[in-house]
Scaffold this motif. Structure first.
Motif, PDB file in Angstrom:
ATOM      1  N   PHE A   1     -17.453  93.412  89.962  1.00  9.65           N
ATOM      2  CA  PHE A   1     -18.240  93.754  91.146  1.00  9.65           C
ATOM      3  C   PHE A   1     -17.832  95.150  91.613  1.00  9.65           C
ATOM      4  CE2 PHE A   1     -19.099  93.508  95.805  1.00  9.65           C
ATOM      5  CZ  PHE A   1     -20.458  93.341  95.728  1.00  9.65           C
ATOM      6  N   THR A   2     -18.347  96.188  90.935  1.00 16.06           N
ATOM      7  CA  THR A   2     -18.043  97.565  91.304  1.00 16.06           C
ATOM      8  C   THR A   2     -19.085  98.480  90.694  1.00 16.06           C
ATOM      9  OG1 THR A   2     -16.359  99.340  91.271  1.00 16.06           O
ATOM     10  CG2 THR A   2     -16.447  97.895  89.349  1.00 16.06           C
ATOM     11  N   PHE A   3     -18.943  99.770  90.951  1.00 16.55           N
ATOM     12  CA  PHE A   3     -19.859 100.786  90.450  1.00 16.55           C
ATOM     13  C   PHE A   3     -19.507 101.119  89.002  1.00 16.55           C
ATOM     14  CE2 PHE A   3     -21.457 105.322  90.636  1.00 16.55           C
ATOM     15  CZ  PHE A   3     -22.779 104.986  90.773  1.00 16.55           C
ATOM     16  N   SER A   4     -20.481 101.584  88.253  1.00 20.19           N
ATOM     17  CA  SER A   4     -20.268 101.883  86.831  1.00 20.19           C
ATOM     18  C   SER A   4     -19.125 102.864  86.590  1.00 20.19           C
ATOM     19  CB  SER A   4     -21.559 102.440  86.226  1.00 20.19           C
ATOM     20  OG  SER A   4     -21.928 103.632  86.902  1.00 20.19           O
ATOM     21  N   SER A   5     -18.903 103.783  87.522  1.00 20.19           N
ATOM     22  CA  SER A   5     -17.870 104.818  87.324  1.00 20.19           C
ATOM     23  C   SER A   5     -16.485 104.232  87.095  1.00 20.19           C
ATOM     24  CB  SER A   5     -17.806 105.741  88.541  1.00 20.19           C
ATOM     25  OG  SER A   5     -19.033 106.411  88.689  1.00 20.19           O
ATOM     26  N   SER A   6     -16.168 103.102  87.740  1.00 21.50           N
ATOM     27  CA  SER A   6     -14.842 102.495  87.572  1.00 21.50           C
ATOM     28  C   SER A   6     -14.622 102.177  86.100  1.00 21.50           C
ATOM     29  CB  SER A   6     -14.705 101.205  88.390  1.00 21.50           C
ATOM     30  OG  SER A   6     -15.308 101.307  89.655  1.00 21.50           O
ATOM     31  N   ALA A   7     -15.630 101.579  85.457  1.00 21.39           N
ATOM     32  CA  ALA A   7     -15.487 101.160  84.060  1.00 21.39           C
ATOM     33  C   ALA A   7     -15.691 102.321  83.087  1.00 21.39           C
ATOM     34  CB  ALA A   7     -16.483 100.042  83.758  1.00 21.39           C
ATOM     35  N   ASN A   8     -16.611 103.238  83.415  1.00 25.51           N
ATOM     36  CA  ASN A   8     -16.835 104.395  82.541  1.00 25.51           C
ATOM     37  C   ASN A   8     -15.555 105.176  82.285  1.00 25.51           C
ATOM     38  OD1 ASN A   8     -19.490 104.771  81.539  1.00 25.51           O
ATOM     39  ND2 ASN A   8     -20.224 105.240  83.599  1.00 25.51           N
ATOM     40  N   ALA A   9     -14.747 105.346  83.333  1.00 23.70           N
ATOM     41  CA  ALA A   9     -13.506 106.123  83.191  1.00 23.70           C
ATOM     42  C   ALA A   9     -12.636 105.526  82.085  1.00 23.70           C
ATOM     43  CB  ALA A   9     -12.748 106.137  84.524  1.00 23.70           C
ATOM     44  N   ILE A  10     -12.645 104.196  82.001  1.00 24.34           N
ATOM     45  CA  ILE A  10     -11.839 103.474  81.001  1.00 24.34           C
ATOM     46  C   ILE A  10     -12.472 103.626  79.619  1.00 24.34           C
ATOM     47  CG2 ILE A  10     -11.067 101.157  80.317  1.00 24.34           C
ATOM     48  CD1 ILE A  10     -11.332 100.512  83.470  1.00 24.34           C
TER      49      ILE A  10
ATOM     50  N   ARG B   1     -12.445  87.742  94.909  1.00 26.80           N
ATOM     51  CA  ARG B   1     -12.140  86.768  95.955  1.00 26.80           C
ATOM     52  C   ARG B   1     -13.397  86.450  96.760  1.00 26.80           C
ATOM     53  NH1 ARG B   1      -6.512  88.076  98.771  1.00 26.80           N
ATOM     54  NH2 ARG B   1      -7.770  87.510 100.576  1.00 26.80           N
ATOM     55  N   GLU B   2     -13.473  85.241  97.216  1.00 22.52           N
ATOM     56  CA  GLU B   2     -14.603  84.782  98.032  1.00 22.52           C
ATOM     57  C   GLU B   2     -14.655  85.544  99.375  1.00 22.52           C
ATOM     58  OE1 GLU B   2     -16.556  81.948  97.108  1.00 22.52           O
ATOM     59  OE2 GLU B   2     -17.835  82.274  98.874  1.00 22.52           O
ATOM     60  N   ASP B   3     -13.489  85.848  99.953  1.00 21.06           N
ATOM     61  CA  ASP B   3     -13.500  86.419 101.313  1.00 21.06           C
ATOM     62  C   ASP B   3     -13.797  87.921 101.336  1.00 21.06           C
ATOM     63  OD1 ASP B   3     -11.026  87.083 100.196  1.00 21.06           O
ATOM     64  OD2 ASP B   3      -9.831  86.444 101.916  1.00 21.06           O
ATOM     65  N   THR B   4     -13.021  88.729 100.607  1.00 16.23           N
ATOM     66  CA  THR B   4     -13.184  90.190 100.694  1.00 16.23           C
ATOM     67  C   THR B   4     -14.083  90.771  99.611  1.00 16.23           C
ATOM     68  OG1 THR B   4     -11.221  90.476  99.323  1.00 16.23           O
ATOM     69  CG2 THR B   4     -10.900  90.535 101.720  1.00 16.23           C
ATOM     70  N   LEU B   5     -14.396  89.970  98.592  1.00 22.96           N
ATOM     71  CA  LEU B   5     -15.171  90.446  97.442  1.00 22.96           C
ATOM     72  C   LEU B   5     -14.371  91.449  96.606  1.00 22.96           C
ATOM     73  CD1 LEU B   5     -17.314  89.063  99.220  1.00 22.96           C
ATOM     74  CD2 LEU B   5     -18.874  90.916  98.710  1.00 22.96           C
ATOM     75  N   ASN B   6     -13.058  91.487  96.851  1.00 26.36           N
ATOM     76  CA  ASN B   6     -12.162  92.333  96.050  1.00 26.36           C
ATOM     77  C   ASN B   6     -11.601  91.538  94.873  1.00 26.36           C
ATOM     78  OD1 ASN B   6     -12.309  94.752  97.481  1.00 26.36           O
ATOM     79  ND2 ASN B   6     -10.719  94.110  98.935  1.00 26.36           N
ATOM     80  N   ILE B   7     -11.004  92.247  93.902  1.00 25.97           N
ATOM     81  CA  ILE B   7     -10.401  91.592  92.745  1.00 25.97           C
ATOM     82  C   ILE B   7      -9.490  90.452  93.215  1.00 25.97           C
ATOM     83  CG2 ILE B   7      -8.390  93.173  92.614  1.00 25.97           C
ATOM     84  CD1 ILE B   7      -8.698  92.990  89.514  1.00 25.97           C
ATOM     85  N   ASP B   8      -9.594  89.305  92.526  1.00 21.43           N
ATOM     86  CA  ASP B   8      -8.755  88.159  92.884  1.00 21.43           C
ATOM     87  C   ASP B   8      -7.400  88.333  92.208  1.00 21.43           C
ATOM     88  OD1 ASP B   8      -7.483  85.749  93.268  1.00 21.43           O
ATOM     89  OD2 ASP B   8      -9.319  84.563  93.066  1.00 21.43           O
ATOM     90  N   GLU B   9      -6.405  88.683  93.008  1.00 25.50           N
ATOM     91  CA  GLU B   9      -5.080  89.019  92.458  1.00 25.50           C
ATOM     92  C   GLU B   9      -4.445  87.832  91.728  1.00 25.50           C
ATOM     93  OE1 GLU B   9      -5.914  88.853  95.602  1.00 25.50           O
ATOM     94  OE2 GLU B   9      -4.492  87.529  96.655  1.00 25.50           O
ATOM     95  N   ARG B  10      -4.899  86.605  92.053  1.00 25.13           N
ATOM     96  CA  ARG B  10      -4.335  85.414  91.397  1.00 25.13           C
ATOM     97  C   ARG B  10      -4.809  85.279  89.953  1.00 25.13           C
ATOM     98  NH1 ARG B  10      -6.821  81.743  95.984  1.00 25.13           N
ATOM     99  NH2 ARG B  10      -8.457  83.134  95.246  1.00 25.13           N
TER     100      ARG B  10
END
Ligand SMILES: *Cc1c(COP(=O)(O)O)cnc(C)c1O
Length: 399
Positions: free
Chosen positions: A103-112, A125-134
């Motif tokens: 769940f991010t913009f293409s640029s994050s993955a393109n760099a890789i 994560r359900e709450d923040t929509l950020n990467i689930d650290e678990r």
């Protein structure tokens, strides 16, 4: 020069949606370009330095170092460039893996992918929509080199657990802080925690220069290398500081530094960034108050900002119960000439994501949440139109 200034004035003074797009009564975004920008652009046109790293660029870098608590801040042509530089600085090689959210913009993955490395997508994560650290540790393999976190909507990822995982496994952390200028996590500014971080100054971001970005560097050992990468692989930055007699091609690089014209514009917003952020947060809070009742009655869900996080109010979004309801809301708002939008098509299901990336585990929350999310208009100067948008949402959902 008179003609150039005339063009600058007419562009900066015009307050309408860009040509070619449908004109909405309330657009999704309206870039800020006022008298401060015009003053700086007038100044820069009168100076004999239009290429990069002049006084405006230096003022902007100094501001970023001072206010974001980072050792080094290099202005770039975009947030994308700063991510590309981060991937080079991380030393990514062909076949290496980097763990990131889908769940991010293409640029994050393109760099890789541009380094020949593989983006490995995990759920959010359900709450923040950020990467689930678990979910990060289960995705680590012998090829894993880095974790790229994305602070979605200017709300911090769970950085303490993530940094602990990274140090346990000897991984680099890159912060995609494109949306996160002046947000913080447990009192630390976002962008000051990973090895490097990317900020974006695209016209939709909190602080903008149309296109633009910055690379923040928290590891002193890679600062010189970053300066070289940014200056087409030459040691021209050290030359400009008078540290060497001549400059030459010394390493891999490209052209990542913005012109003084961009930096002059950027400075007009950066010098009042705290004030602009406060205005944005006030608009965000006003939306949030409007939708409290609808959340209580289960009609929608509002954004979650954890206790230990201060958000810069970058995005105001709503989560509807399902995709048809989300799409119907966007259509209802469009009928009232209000432009609300959604994003992102999750990268793991996008054509390039399927070609270049791989997933670990089920990405059910990414698929579900991205299909139900709608972003409401949010920009400096939106003012009382917040109430018009909120009322239109309430009317549409009451039907
Ligand atoms: C905007 C954005 C970028 C790209 O920034 P540009 O300045 O447009 O290149 C990268 N990642 C995220 C999460 C963004 O929101």
């Amino acid at each position: 020069m008179a003609r150039i200034l005339l063009n600058v004035f007419s562009v900066a003074g015009r307050h309408c949606v860009s040509i070619g797009k449908m004109a909405y009564r309330i657009p999704f975004n309206r870039p800020l370009a006022g008298p401060r920008a015009i003053k700086n652009l007038t100044e820069v046109c009168g100076e004999q330095h239009l290429s990069g790293d002049g006084r405006f660029t230096q003022q902007c870098s100094a501001w970023l170092r001072r206010n974001l608590g980072v050792g080094s801040a290099l202005l770039t042509t975009s947030g994308t460039s700063a991510l590309d530089m981060s991937a080079i600085l991380a030393g990514l090689q062909a076949g290496d893996e980097v763990i990131l959210p889908s769940f991010t913009f293409s640029s994050s993955a393109n760099a890789i992918v541009l380094r020949g490395a593989v983006p490995v997508f995990v759920d959010i994560r359900e709450d923040t929509l950020n990467i689930d650290e678990r979910l990060i540790e289960a995705a680590i393999t012998p090829r894993t080199r880095a974790i790229m976190v994305v602070h979605y909507a200017g709300v911090a990822c769970a950085m303490d657990p993530i940094m602990a995982i990274a140090s346990r496994h000897g991984l680099i952390v890159i912060e995609d802080a494109a949306q996160a200028i002046l947000s913080s996590y447990r009192g630390r500014p976002l962008g000051s925690i990973g090895q490097t971080a990317a900020l974006s100054f695209h016209e939709t971001k909190n602080i903008s220069s149309g296109e633009g970005g910055a690379l923040l560097i928290n590891d002193p050992a890679i600062v010189e290398k970053a300066e070289i990468i940014r200056e087409k692989g030459t040691n021209r930055t050290a030359f400009a500081r008078g540290e060497i007699q001549k400059y030459t091609w010394v390493d891999l690089g490209s052209s990542y530094l913005p012109s003084e014209i961009i930096s002059a514009f950027l400075w007009s917003q950066l010098e009042i960034a705290e004030e602009l952020t406060a205005q944005r947060i006030a608009l965000w809070n006003r939306y949030h108050a409007h939708f409290a009742e609808l959340e209580n009655t289960g009609i929608l869900r509002r954004p979650v900002v954890p206790e230990d996080v201060v958000s810069n109010g970058h995005i105001y979004y709503l989560l509807l119960p399902d995709q048809p309801k989300r799409d119907a809301l966007i259509a209802a708002l469009r009928a009232e000439s209000i432009n609300a939008v959604f994003h992102y098509i999750p990268l793991h299901s996008a054509p390039a994501g399927q070609r270049f990336g791989r997933t670990v585990g089920n990405l059910g929350r990414t698929d579900d949440l991205s299909a139900r999310l709608v972003r409401l208009p949010l920009w400096i100067g939106l003012g009382d139109d917040v109430d018009i948008v909120a009322d239109a949402v309430k009317r549409a959902l009451a039907r």
